[in-house]
Design a protein around this motif. Sequence first.
Motif, PDB file in Angstrom:
ATOM      1  N   LEU A 407       0.705  -0.934  -0.355  1.00 27.97           N
ATOM      2  CA  LEU A 407      -0.178   0.172  -0.073  1.00 27.97           C
ATOM      3  C   LEU A 407       0.888   1.625  -0.231  1.00 27.97           C
ATOM      4  CD1 LEU A 407      -2.860  -1.224   2.303  1.00 27.97           C
ATOM      5  CD2 LEU A 407      -3.033  -1.191  -0.047  1.00 27.97           C
ATOM      6  N   GLY A 408       2.260   1.598   0.147  1.00 23.96           N
ATOM      7  CA  GLY A 408       2.954   2.399   0.258  1.00 23.96           C
ATOM      8  C   GLY A 408       2.980   3.057   1.360  1.00 23.96           C
ATOM      9  N   THR A 409       2.089   2.426   2.105  1.00 30.00           N
ATOM     10  CA  THR A 409       2.081   3.298   3.972  1.00 30.00           C
ATOM     11  C   THR A 409       3.233   3.536   4.672  1.00 30.00           C
ATOM     12  OG1 THR A 409       1.333   1.567   4.909  1.00 30.00           O
ATOM     13  CG2 THR A 409      -0.003   3.180   3.069  1.00 30.00           C
ATOM     14  N   VAL A 410       3.165   3.933   5.859  1.00 24.27           N
ATOM     15  CA  VAL A 410       4.384   3.916   6.904  1.00 24.27           C
ATOM     16  C   VAL A 410       4.082   3.862   8.556  1.00 24.27           C
ATOM     17  CG1 VAL A 410       6.397   5.051   5.260  1.00 24.27           C
ATOM     18  CG2 VAL A 410       4.354   6.517   7.146  1.00 24.27           C
ATOM     19  N   GLY A 411       3.922   3.666   8.890  1.00 22.84           N
ATOM     20  CA  GLY A 411       4.064   3.771  10.812  1.00 22.84           C
ATOM     21  C   GLY A 411       4.022   2.245  11.447  1.00 22.84           C
ATOM     22  N   GLN A 412       3.681   2.900  12.446  1.00 18.83           N
ATOM     23  CA  GLN A 412       4.011   1.737  14.222  1.00 18.83           C
ATOM     24  C   GLN A 412       3.421   0.402  13.407  1.00 18.83           C
ATOM     25  OE1 GLN A 412       3.963   2.605  17.456  1.00 18.83           O
ATOM     26  NE2 GLN A 412       4.284   0.720  18.358  1.00 18.83           N
ATOM     27  N   TYR A 413       1.932   0.377  13.000  1.00 21.16           N
ATOM     28  CA  TYR A 413       0.457  -0.046  13.243  1.00 21.16           C
ATOM     29  C   TYR A 413       0.247  -0.332  12.010  1.00 21.16           C
ATOM     30  CZ  TYR A 413       0.980   0.001  18.093  1.00 21.16           C
ATOM     31  OH  TYR A 413       1.213  -0.273  19.259  1.00 21.16           O
ATOM     32  N   ALA A 414       1.057  -1.806  10.863  1.00 28.02           N
ATOM     33  CA  ALA A 414       0.643  -1.667   9.430  1.00 28.02           C
ATOM     34  C   ALA A 414      -0.586  -2.227   9.160  1.00 28.02           C
ATOM     35  CB  ALA A 414       1.682  -3.161   9.137  1.00 28.02           C
ATOM     36  N   THR A 416      -3.269  -4.783   7.927  1.00 32.92           N
ATOM     37  CA  THR A 416      -3.245  -6.308   7.952  1.00 32.92           C
ATOM     38  C   THR A 416      -3.798  -6.263   7.466  1.00 32.92           C
ATOM     39  OG1 THR A 416      -4.017  -6.713   9.665  1.00 32.92           O
ATOM     40  CG2 THR A 416      -1.920  -6.394   9.782  1.00 32.92           C
ATOM     41  N   ALA A 417      -4.062  -7.848   6.113  1.00 30.35           N
ATOM     42  CA  ALA A 417      -5.082  -8.840   5.255  1.00 30.35           C
ATOM     43  C   ALA A 417      -5.803  -9.140   6.598  1.00 30.35           C
ATOM     44  CB  ALA A 417      -4.659  -8.822   4.011  1.00 30.35           C
ATOM     45  N   SER A 418      -6.938  -9.796   6.579  1.00 27.84           N
ATOM     46  CA  SER A 418      -8.122 -10.475   7.000  1.00 27.84           C
ATOM     47  C   SER A 418      -8.798 -11.309   6.048  1.00 27.84           C
ATOM     48  CB  SER A 418      -8.831 -10.523   8.391  1.00 27.84           C
ATOM     49  OG  SER A 418      -9.632  -9.569   7.858  1.00 27.84           O
ATOM     50  N   SER A 419     -10.153 -11.709   6.554  1.00 36.38           N
ATOM     51  CA  SER A 419     -11.315 -12.095   5.671  1.00 36.38           C
ATOM     52  C   SER A 419     -11.686 -11.458   5.208  1.00 36.38           C
ATOM     53  CB  SER A 419     -11.542 -13.768   5.532  1.00 36.38           C
ATOM     54  OG  SER A 419     -12.217 -13.016   7.347  1.00 36.38           O
ATOM     55  N   GLU A 420     -11.917  -9.990   6.076  1.00 38.27           N
ATOM     56  CA  GLU A 420     -12.816  -9.214   6.267  1.00 38.27           C
ATOM     57  C   GLU A 420     -12.833  -8.314   4.918  1.00 38.27           C
ATOM     58  OE1 GLU A 420     -14.421  -8.299  10.899  1.00 38.27           O
ATOM     59  OE2 GLU A 420     -12.374  -9.003  10.821  1.00 38.27           O
ATOM     60  N   GLY A 421     -11.604  -7.899   4.635  1.00 42.65           N
ATOM     61  CA  GLY A 421     -10.718  -6.956   3.813  1.00 42.65           C
ATOM     62  C   GLY A 421      -9.402  -6.608   5.020  1.00 42.65           C
ATOM     63  N   ILE A 422      -9.323  -5.240   4.291  1.00 38.82           N
ATOM     64  CA  ILE A 422      -7.808  -5.267   4.956  1.00 38.82           C
ATOM     65  C   ILE A 422      -8.150  -3.682   6.064  1.00 38.82           C
ATOM     66  CG2 ILE A 422      -6.218  -3.170   4.887  1.00 38.82           C
ATOM     67  CD1 ILE A 422      -6.502  -2.931   1.571  1.00 38.82           C
ATOM     68  N   ILE A 423      -7.274  -4.257   6.859  1.00 39.85           N
ATOM     69  CA  ILE A 423      -7.456  -4.236   8.187  1.00 39.85           C
ATOM     70  C   ILE A 423      -6.796  -3.021   8.671  1.00 39.85           C
ATOM     71  CG2 ILE A 423      -7.652  -4.516  11.075  1.00 39.85           C
ATOM     72  CD1 ILE A 423      -9.915  -6.086   9.728  1.00 39.85           C
ATOM     73  N   LEU A 424      -6.908  -1.620   9.531  1.00 37.04           N
ATOM     74  CA  LEU A 424      -6.337  -0.508   9.823  1.00 37.04           C
ATOM     75  C   LEU A 424      -6.766  -0.206  11.336  1.00 37.04           C
ATOM     76  CD1 LEU A 424      -7.555   2.638   7.456  1.00 37.04           C
ATOM     77  CD2 LEU A 424      -4.983   1.223   8.163  1.00 37.04           C
ATOM     78  N   CYS A 425      -5.712  -0.724  12.343  1.00 37.34           N
ATOM     79  CA  CYS A 425      -5.826  -0.101  13.908  1.00 37.34           C
ATOM     80  C   CYS A 425      -4.755   1.170  13.958  1.00 37.34           C
ATOM     81  CB  CYS A 425      -5.045  -1.564  14.510  1.00 37.34           C
ATOM     82  SG  CYS A 425      -5.648  -2.995  14.559  1.00 37.34           S
ATOM     83  N   LYS A 426      -6.104   1.659  14.253  1.00 34.53           N
ATOM     84  CA  LYS A 426      -6.112   3.746  14.571  1.00 34.53           C
ATOM     85  C   LYS A 426      -6.027   3.800  15.826  1.00 34.53           C
ATOM     86  CE  LYS A 426      -6.687   5.704  11.609  1.00 34.53           C
ATOM     87  NZ  LYS A 426      -5.787   6.128  10.716  1.00 34.53           N
ATOM     88  N   ARG A 427      -5.199   5.165  15.910  1.00 31.19           N
ATOM     89  CA  ARG A 427      -5.400   5.812  17.408  1.00 31.19           C
ATOM     90  C   ARG A 427      -5.775   7.291  17.328  1.00 31.19           C
ATOM     91  NH1 ARG A 427       0.442   6.376  19.989  1.00 31.19           N
ATOM     92  NH2 ARG A 427       1.619   6.191  17.664  1.00 31.19           N
ATOM     93  N   TYR A 428      -5.953   7.267  16.006  1.00 27.25           N
ATOM     94  CA  TYR A 428      -5.896   9.448  15.758  1.00 27.25           C
ATOM     95  C   TYR A 428      -7.347   9.587  14.524  1.00 27.25           C
ATOM     96  CZ  TYR A 428      -1.447  10.148  16.752  1.00 27.25           C
ATOM     97  OH  TYR A 428      -0.236  10.210  18.597  1.00 27.25           O
ATOM     98  N   ALA A 429      -8.310   9.646  15.022  1.00 26.96           N
ATOM     99  CA  ALA A 429      -9.564  10.113  13.954  1.00 26.96           C
ATOM    100  C   ALA A 429      -9.015  11.052  12.868  1.00 26.96           C
ATOM    101  CB  ALA A 429     -10.333  10.667  14.833  1.00 26.96           C
ATOM    102  N   LYS A 430      -8.594  11.660  12.553  1.00 27.39           N
ATOM    103  CA  LYS A 430      -8.317  12.963  11.516  1.00 27.39           C
ATOM    104  C   LYS A 430      -7.141  12.910  10.552  1.00 27.39           C
ATOM    105  CE  LYS A 430     -11.995  14.788  12.676  1.00 27.39           C
ATOM    106  NZ  LYS A 430     -13.657  15.119  11.762  1.00 27.39           N
ATOM    107  N   LEU A 431      -6.651  11.493  10.359  1.00 29.39           N
ATOM    108  CA  LEU A 431      -5.501  11.122   9.681  1.00 29.39           C
ATOM    109  C   LEU A 431      -5.710  10.229   8.516  1.00 29.39           C
ATOM    110  CD1 LEU A 431      -1.899  11.295   9.732  1.00 29.39           C
ATOM    111  CD2 LEU A 431      -2.181   8.955  11.326  1.00 29.39           C
ATOM    112  N   VAL A 432      -5.483  11.382   7.106  1.00 33.02           N
ATOM    113  CA  VAL A 432      -5.211  10.941   6.144  1.00 33.02           C
ATOM    114  C   VAL A 432      -4.796   9.639   5.596  1.00 33.02           C
ATOM    115  CG1 VAL A 432      -5.607  11.547   3.773  1.00 33.02           C
ATOM    116  CG2 VAL A 432      -6.450  13.518   5.275  1.00 33.02           C
ATOM    117  N   GLU A 433      -5.476   9.443   5.214  1.00 31.76           N
ATOM    118  CA  GLU A 433      -4.764   7.742   4.710  1.00 31.76           C
ATOM    119  C   GLU A 433      -4.391   8.339   3.434  1.00 31.76           C
ATOM    120  OE1 GLU A 433      -4.022   5.545   6.297  1.00 31.76           O
ATOM    121  OE2 GLU A 433      -5.095   5.917   8.276  1.00 31.76           O
ATOM    122  N   ALA A 434      -3.340   7.711   2.717  1.00 27.92           N
ATOM    123  CA  ALA A 434      -3.220   7.540   2.168  1.00 27.92           C
ATOM    124  C   ALA A 434      -1.953   6.441   1.578  1.00 27.92           C
ATOM    125  CB  ALA A 434      -1.307   8.532   0.954  1.00 27.92           C
ATOM    126  N   TRP A 435      -2.807   5.612  -0.224  1.00 24.10           N
ATOM    127  CA  TRP A 435      -3.205   3.884  -0.747  1.00 24.10           C
ATOM    128  C   TRP A 435      -2.014   3.703  -2.312  1.00 24.10           C
ATOM    129  CZ3 TRP A 435      -6.596   0.642   2.036  1.00 24.10           C
ATOM    130  CH2 TRP A 435      -6.441   0.927   3.283  1.00 24.10           C
TER     131      TRP A 435
END
Length: 783
Positions: A407-414, A416-435
Motif C-alpha cells: 500500500l506504500g504506507t508507513v507507521g508503527q501499526y501496519a 493487515t489482511a483478513s477475510s474481512e478486508g484490509i484492517i487498519l488499527c487506528k488511534r488518530y481520528a483525523k489522519l488521512v490515509e494515502a494508499w
Amino acid sequence: MPQRSRSIQVERTLRPIRLAFLVQPSDGDALRRSIEAATSRWGGMLSAIVPRYRRRPSNFPDRRISANEIVKGYLRVFEPDFVVETEEGIAEGLDLDSGIVGKIQELENADHAGNLPWGLSAFHLYRDAYNQEFRFLQRRPMDVCLPTSHTERDALFLDALFGRLPTKGPLKFIGHGYDEAFDPNPETLDCSSFHALALSDAEKLTPLRATMRDLQPGRGGRGRLGPIFMVLRPSETADLIDFWNVRALGARVAAVPSTHIEEFVEAFERLVKAAPSRSPFWFGDSGQATALGAQGLDPEALDQFAEVMAGHGCGLSRQPWFPPLWDTDHLRRNNWARFPVEADSDRIEVAAGDGQIRFLALAPTGGAEISGNSPSWANVIRLRDWSWSSDLAPVLPPELRDMRGLLGTVGQYAPTASSEGIILCKRYAKLVEAWSLPRGLSVFAAWLKGRGFDARLSPAGRSAEQLIAALGGPIMAALVQEPDLIRLINGAARGLVEEPGGSGPAPPRRRVIGYADLQRVLNSVIDEPEGAEARLGRLLETNVLRQGLLVRCSLCEQENWFSLEELATKLTCERCLQNFDFPRGQPPDRKRWAYRPNGPFSAENFAAGGYAVALALRFFMTGSSVDEATWTTSMQLRKAGRELEFDFGLWLREDIDHTEVPKLVLGECKSFGRFEPRDLERTTELAREFPECIVVLATLREGLEKDEGKAIAKLRNRVDGGLSGRLIILTANELCNSDSIAGPPYSWRGKGGRFDSVAEQFERGRFDLADLSRATLQLYTDA
C-alpha cells in the motif's frame, strides 16, 4: 506514463479492536483476568479466549491435528488484531508476528488520560452514554445492574456471563465510572438464581453488555443461527471458555448449568410466558433452537436438558457435537461462521488518477479526543473497482500480516489482511490515509515471499497479461472465447512464410485472415448476422485484429497487406521493395479486405497460451458462486533450489460473507494440446506445496482422451487427504460457454449423456468450488 483517472469505491467499516487471550484451559485466574480486560474495552464480548493446549487432549474430537495446530485454528477463525499472553512464553511455537503479541500485564494499565493499550476504554463508552442518555430524565429508563456472586464457587461462572469490572489497581476508575454513569442495581446471584438476568432482553445492561454499545450486526454476514442453549459445568474453566467463544462468534447462546437444569428450565418457562418477545432466546412454535454441550460434558447431561425442555413444551434440536472453533471450513459448511459486528459503515467514491487513493477512516463518537499510545479502534477497508479492465486486488490472502509495502504506507501499526478486508488499527481520528492501489500480481508476489518463494511473472505470464489488458480485462475474454475463432487468429500469428512459387501470384509474406474466412467463422459461432458484425467491430476496436487490404504489386505480382493507415497513392512492395501505384482505377472489392492479429494476439502458440489463461480467469470471475477475485497470470517460483510454476492464480471470495476465508486457486492451462505427465506432476507439486489450494486443469478442447482422463484420475491419490474437492477440470464446455452468467451445472443441461446426469445431480442447492471439483471429475475422468 500516468495512469488514466478512475474511481475506486472504498467501503469503510468501523469496529472495535479484536483481541485473543491465550489461556491454559485449567487456569481460572488467567481466565478471570482475561474477562476483566475484555470487560474494560469496547467490544469485549467479541474477543476470543483461546485454550492454549500444550498437547492435544486425549478426548479431543479431531485426532489429525497437533496442539499448536488447534490453537492456530482458533486464531484463524477469530482473526484477532492482537494476541494477549496470560503467562510468559505461552505464545511460543505459534509463529505469530511479535508486533501483535502482548502481555496481560500491559492491558491492566492506563496512561495519564485513561487510555488503555489495544482497545477503546469502556470508560469512554460510559461517559458517552451518560452525556447522551443517562443524565436526562427518561420516560422508560434502562435497567442497569451490577451482578455479584453469592458464593466464590460461582464467581467465575457469573463473570463469564456478565463480565467483570476492575475495582482495584490502575484500572479501578473503570469500575467507578460504571457506578457513576449508570447508578446500577446490585444483584447478588449464584447458579440457581442467575437465569432471569441471563435470559432477559439485551437492553438490560450488564458490564459485558455495556461493551457492545453502538454495535450492530454487520453487512454481508450469514443469517444468524437460532437460539442456542449450551449445557456446561459451571465450575469447569474449560467449559466457560467454550461458552465464551461460542458467544464471541455472534451466536445467541444461553448458559445452562448442568447442576441446575430444572431451575433453568422453570425460569425459562416463566420468562417466556410473561413476555416472550422480550427474550432473545424465545424461539416460538415455528422457530428453531439448538441444545449443545461443552466439549468435556457428559452426553447424559445434554440428553437430560433436552428431555426436560421437551417436557415443558419446548422441543429443541439436539446437537451432539461441539462446533469446531478451530476449523474454518467445518464452521462455514454448518453455518457457524463468525458473525460480523460493526459500529458504522459506508461506501465512498475516491479518485485514483495517479494510482493512489486518499481517504479518512471512520472513528467512534468523540474519537478526536482519544490519543492513546496504541490503537483504540479498527477500520475494515474493502476496495472495489467496477471497471472490467481493473487489476485491483479486492481479495487478500489472510497471511499478509504487513501490507505497508503493497500500500506504500508507513507507521508503527501496519495495515493487515483478513477475510474481512484490509484492517487498519487506528488511534488518530483525523489522519488521512494515502494508499497505492494493490494489484493482483503484487499481492501474489508478497504472499509467496512470505511463504519463502522468490516469485516473478514468467514470459508466458507477461504475454497473457498483455493479452488480457488489450481485451479490457478477463471478463472481456468473451470476445475470443470460441475455439474456431482462436484457431483462425492463431493461424495468422505465425510470422513470415516463404512458399514455393507456382503458376499463380505469390502469397503475402505475412499470414492474414481473409474477409470471407473471418465472416464464415463468425457466422458459424454466432447465431445472428448482426451479432457477427458487432463482434468484428469489437475485435477491431480492441485491436485484437488490424484491418487492411490485400494489394497486388504491379511489378512482381506479390500479394501485399497494407493497414488502413498505410494506404497511399504510392505503395512499397514487401518482396521486391519497389514502389508501385495504388490501383485507384480498379479499387479492391470487399473480398480483398484482410486482417492481421495485433500485439499480443500475434504471438505464436495461441498467444503463448494466453487465450486459455484469459478464459479460465473469466470463468471463475463470472461464476455464480464468486463474489470477487484477485488474479494473476503465470508465475515462476523458486525456493531452496526447487522450481514451481502455475499458469494462473486467483484468490476468490465465494459469496458476500466477508467472514469467510478466501479460496486459493492455481491453474495449469493447455490450449489444444494434451496434459502430459510433466504437466500433471507440476500440478501435483502445487497441491502438495499449497495444501489449502484448489488446482485446476484447463483446456480449450471439448474433452480429454481416455488415457489422459485416467492419468488425471490417479492424481487424487498422490496428495495427502486426496484431491477430491480440490481438483477441477475445465474444458471448452465450461470455458467457451457463451452463457457465462449461469455457468455449471446449469450450462451442462441439454448436452446429453453424462452432462445431463451430472447437471441433475448438482443443480439443487449451492454449487461451490468443491462441488465443481466433484462434478468435473465425474464428467471427464470416470471418477
